[in-house]
Design a protein around this motif. Sequence first.
Motif, mmCIF file in Angstrom:
data_model
loop_
_atom_site.group_PDB
_atom_site.id
_atom_site.type_symbol
_atom_site.label_atom_id
_atom_site.label_comp_id
_atom_site.label_asym_id
_atom_site.label_seq_id
_atom_site.Cartn_x
_atom_site.Cartn_y
_atom_site.Cartn_z
ATOM 1 N N TYR A 20 0.642 -1.398 -0.025
ATOM 2 C CA TYR A 20 -0.063 -0.140 -0.001
ATOM 3 C C TYR A 20 0.754 1.146 -0.010
ATOM 4 O O TYR A 20 0.968 1.873 -0.469
ATOM 5 C CB TYR A 20 -0.380 -0.133 1.094
ATOM 6 C CG TYR A 20 -1.634 1.295 1.255
ATOM 7 C CD1 TYR A 20 -3.212 0.760 1.430
ATOM 8 C CD2 TYR A 20 -1.693 2.033 2.252
ATOM 9 C CE1 TYR A 20 -4.696 1.655 1.699
ATOM 10 C CE2 TYR A 20 -2.247 3.532 2.128
ATOM 11 C CZ TYR A 20 -3.305 3.374 2.048
ATOM 12 O OH TYR A 20 -4.772 4.505 2.123
ATOM 13 N N VAL A 24 1.361 3.765 -2.781
ATOM 14 C CA VAL A 24 1.179 5.406 -2.225
ATOM 15 C C VAL A 24 1.895 6.377 -3.294
ATOM 16 O O VAL A 24 2.085 7.000 -3.715
ATOM 17 C CB VAL A 24 0.873 6.139 -1.107
ATOM 18 C CG1 VAL A 24 0.783 7.608 -0.950
ATOM 19 C CG2 VAL A 24 -0.332 5.261 -0.601
ATOM 20 N N TRP A 32 -2.266 0.008 -6.019
ATOM 21 C CA TRP A 32 -2.962 0.553 -4.811
ATOM 22 C C TRP A 32 -3.930 0.002 -4.278
ATOM 23 O O TRP A 32 -4.490 -0.686 -3.323
ATOM 24 C CB TRP A 32 -2.866 1.885 -4.866
ATOM 25 C CG TRP A 32 -3.472 2.945 -3.303
ATOM 26 C CD1 TRP A 32 -2.668 3.060 -2.234
ATOM 27 C CD2 TRP A 32 -4.546 2.983 -3.716
ATOM 28 N NE1 TRP A 32 -3.693 3.610 -1.714
ATOM 29 C CE2 TRP A 32 -4.407 3.477 -1.763
ATOM 30 C CE3 TRP A 32 -5.889 3.055 -3.798
ATOM 31 C CZ2 TRP A 32 -6.054 3.804 -1.460
ATOM 32 C CZ3 TRP A 32 -6.971 3.676 -3.392
ATOM 33 C CH2 TRP A 32 -6.812 3.886 -2.141
#
Length: 142
Positions: A20, A24, A32
């Motif tokens: 994750y 980002v 993501w």
Amino acid sequence: MPFTGPAEDRLAIRELLETYADAVTRLDAVAWGSTWAEDGEWSLPDYPELGTTKGRQAIVAMWTEAMKSYPGIMFEAWPGSIEVDGDRAVVRSYTAEVYDQGEVTLRDRGVYEDVCVKVDGRWLFKSRSFRNIHRQHGPKGV
């Protein structure tokens, strides 16, 4: 105990957090989005204009639009607790973000309260609720 359940599941959930965070930082919507359950729910109570979004497709669309305001972001995340119970886990994780907005560098810190589920042998976010802990604004590059 803040870390309970099988070590292999706790490691997989740590890797979910890291995937994750990496996505980002790279602004990679596909990677993501792959961290979310199809029926996921993302709540941002400190951002009433964003509120709660339900469903992976809607979550990714909202995130893609929101990330236009975070150029050059560096996003880090780490777990504070992972409690695994079968194919469900309750997770608390912390975040640190650095990004520029105009001539200002922002440093945000926050906490996620998460529920993760194991789907077809893979851990995914079922729900995430984010709260700010601290925001610091300084001249760009500071």
